[in-house]
Design an enzyme around this catalytic site. Structure first.
Site, PDB file in Angstrom:
ATOM      1  N   ASP A  33      42.569  21.649 -11.472  1.00 46.70           N
ATOM      2  CA  ASP A  33      42.806  22.717 -10.279  1.00 46.70           C
ATOM      3  C   ASP A  33      44.253  22.468 -10.273  1.00 46.70           C
ATOM      4  OD1 ASP A  33      41.844  20.460  -9.229  1.00 46.70           O
ATOM      5  OD2 ASP A  33      42.090  21.119  -7.091  1.00 46.70           O
ATOM      6  N   ASP A  64      49.636  17.728 -14.278  1.00 47.39           N
ATOM      7  CA  ASP A  64      48.968  17.459 -13.059  1.00 47.39           C
ATOM      8  C   ASP A  64      47.791  18.491 -13.014  1.00 47.39           C
ATOM      9  OD1 ASP A  64      47.767  16.404 -10.758  1.00 47.39           O
ATOM     10  OD2 ASP A  64      49.346  17.225  -9.565  1.00 47.39           O
ATOM     11  N   GLU A  98      40.444  18.679  -6.850  1.00 50.42           N
ATOM     12  CA  GLU A  98      41.390  17.495  -6.389  1.00 50.42           C
ATOM     13  C   GLU A  98      42.488  17.834  -5.364  1.00 50.42           C
ATOM     14  OE1 GLU A  98      44.833  14.677  -6.517  1.00 50.42           O
ATOM     15  OE2 GLU A  98      44.612  16.764  -7.061  1.00 50.42           O
TER      16      GLU A  98
END
Length: 153
Positions: A33, A64, A98
C-alpha cells in the site's frame, strides 16, 4: 470508517517456498500500500503509473515498499531460472495496510505463530529508507525485535 461503516481488511499474503530442514528459514516482510499522491504534489509523471526515465523508475511505492518486495521475489525467480539450490527456505508476509497502521496484522501474527511462523529463524523487514540518493540505510534493529552490530569493510 468515520461514518460507522465497516469494510473488510485487505488480505495479508502468507507465502512459502522450500522446506529443507538443513536450511534456515527466512521470513521477508513488506507492504504494497502507499500514501495518497497526486500530480499536483510535484510529480512529473502520473504517480500511480510506473515510469522509466533515464534508467530510473518513478512511481508511488517504487521504494516504499513495492520495489523491495519485488526485489525478493525476483531473487527467488533468478535462483529458480538458473536452477540453483535455494540457500534458505523463504517465507513472505506481504500486507496492504502498513500505511494505515497495519490494521489486523498483529492478530494474524498471533494466530499464525504456532503454524506459519513456527520454523522461522530470521526476519527481514525490507521497508526501509535511504540516507541520500547514493547511500542506503542498513537498519539493524527495529521495533525492539533484535539488534545487531554490523561492521562492513
Amino acid at each position: 470508517l468515520p461514518d460507522g461503516q465497516n469494510l473488510p481488511l485487505p488480505p495479508v499474503i502468507l507465502a512459502e517456498l522450500g522446506k529443507d530442514p538443513q536450511n534456515p528459514t527466512v521470513c521477508f516482510y513488506g507492504h504494497v500500500d502507499v500514501q495518497p499522491a497526486k500530480k499536483d504534489d510535484g510529480w512529473k509523471t502520473d504517480p500511480y503509473t510506473l515510469t522509466e526515465i533515464n534508467g530510473n523508475l518513478y512511481g508511488r511505492g517504487a521504494t516504499d515498499n513495492k520495489g523491495p518486495v519485488l526485489a525478493w521475489i525476483n531473487a527467488v525467480e533468478t535462483f529458480r531460472a538458473l536452477k540453483l539450490a535455494m540457500p534458505v527456505n523463504f517465507k513472505f508476509v506481504i500486507e496492504g495496510m502498513e500505511e494505515a497502521g497495519s490494521l489486523g496484522l498483529e492478530e494474524l501474527l498471533e494466530e499464525e505463530k504456532q503454524c506459519f511462523f513456527a520454523d522461522v529463524d530470521y526476519i527481514v523487514i525490507s521497508d526501509n529508507v535511504w540516507l541520500s540518493n547514493r547511500k542506503p540505510a542498513l537498519t539493524y534493529g527495529t521495533r525492539g525485535n533484535a539488534c545487531f552490530f554490523v561492521e562492513v569493510k
